[in-house]
Write an enzyme that holds these catalytic residues in place. Sequence first.
Site, PDB file in Angstrom:
ATOM      1  N   GLN A 175      33.046 -54.800  19.151  1.00  0.00           N
ATOM      2  CA  GLN A 175      33.481 -55.724  20.213  1.00  0.00           C
ATOM      3  C   GLN A 175      34.771 -56.407  19.771  1.00  0.00           C
ATOM      4  OE1 GLN A 175      32.159 -56.214  23.327  1.00  0.00           O
ATOM      5  NE2 GLN A 175      33.785 -57.684  23.761  1.00  0.00           N
ATOM      6  N   LYS A 183      27.197 -55.716  28.736  1.00  0.00           N
ATOM      7  CA  LYS A 183      27.315 -54.262  28.487  1.00  0.00           C
ATOM      8  C   LYS A 183      25.946 -53.665  28.182  1.00  0.00           C
ATOM      9  CE  LYS A 183      32.049 -54.434  26.753  1.00  0.00           C
ATOM     10  NZ  LYS A 183      32.869 -54.648  25.564  1.00  0.00           N
ATOM     11  N   ASP A 217      35.970 -46.294  22.783  1.00  0.00           N
ATOM     12  CA  ASP A 217      37.107 -47.088  23.251  1.00  0.00           C
ATOM     13  C   ASP A 217      38.394 -46.258  23.303  1.00  0.00           C
ATOM     14  OD1 ASP A 217      36.724 -49.632  24.122  1.00  0.00           O
ATOM     15  OD2 ASP A 217      36.866 -50.589  22.151  1.00  0.00           O
TER      16      ASP A 217
END
Length: 307
Positions: free
Chosen positions: A99, A56, A122
């Site tokens: 994460q 990422k 998210d």
Amino acid sequence: MSLNSSSKAFILDGKQIASDLNTNTKKSTSLLSRPPKLVIIQVGGNEDSSKYINSKLKLAESLGIEAIKYTFDEDQELKVLEKIYELNEDKSVDAILPQLPLPASFDEKRLINSISSEKDCDGLHPVNVAKLNLLSKLEDHLSVGADFPIPVTARGILHLIKIALEKTRNTKSLEGLNVVIVGRSELVGKPTAALMLLENATLTVCHSKTKDLQSHTKNADILISAAGCPGLINSKMIKSDSILIDVGLTYLADTNGVYKAVGDILFEECSLIASAITPVPGGVGPLTVAMLMDNVLKIAEVRKEVK
Ligand code: NAP
């Protein structure tokens, strides 16, 4: 997207589709007066998590997104919360990403809830979950300047479905189609269900307590499997010409002891019957990361006046 010579179904090439999305994201970041800034929080030293985070960070950098990582030990929950509160206040930070999954010792919900809903790339903060479930029209939201992020895997799934529909039915509309989702998690199943309803699909959500799974999957014009059970879906369970989206991702050792990514859907046999199918790996996964970067961009676009 490519036609597999040995099978009937179109293979949805997630890597290529994600690459096209990333190209657009890169163009848009270059138009901002400053690069978007993403902070990733890692807890513990899980090797897989480190691998995902590094990819990422690398992708973000290549798209003109400034990305940094903070790492904490598994016994530092309060320190993580303190860092999140600090990042919430830091005007230079656009997006904060823990994460997942977090170690079992962590209260995952508490940590997600501590992130400012405006920086939650998210889309899992309760405020953003509520906004998604209260939305009445999707097009408004997906335009630039959208005011809240939508969970990234669900966005990726919808994007893949639209491409599959265009290719196989000459339309992008899901209206009236039977969509079956296997899985009802906060991360994948529920937000995907919300998007399917916004697209006017007729929806069935299955889970581990569903009786006779096949009686539901067999009716699916579009089947999305997000159970994490390798081989759960075989060719007898699907409808002819259906679109199959395999979200499942499990690492299994082959006969040589080498770990390979495996999906929920038996690809070889199902691709002989379906009209379009995602491979594992290389299907939903790349879309998830591309949509994450797009969410970071969208948040930065909304916050562009903030320096
Ligand atoms: P999760 O939280 O474990 O949820 C799994 C869901 O599947 C649950 O709702 C569960 O039902 C249901 N389920 C499990 N076994 C089933 C069965 N035999 N029949 C019917 N339903 C069953 O997992 P998740 O976070 O949603 O992730 C699902 C899978 O997608 C995992 O393999 C994960 O690694 C993968 N994933 C991939 C990506 C990507 O980008 N490629 C992103 C996210 C997740 P109950 O609710 O009754 O327990």
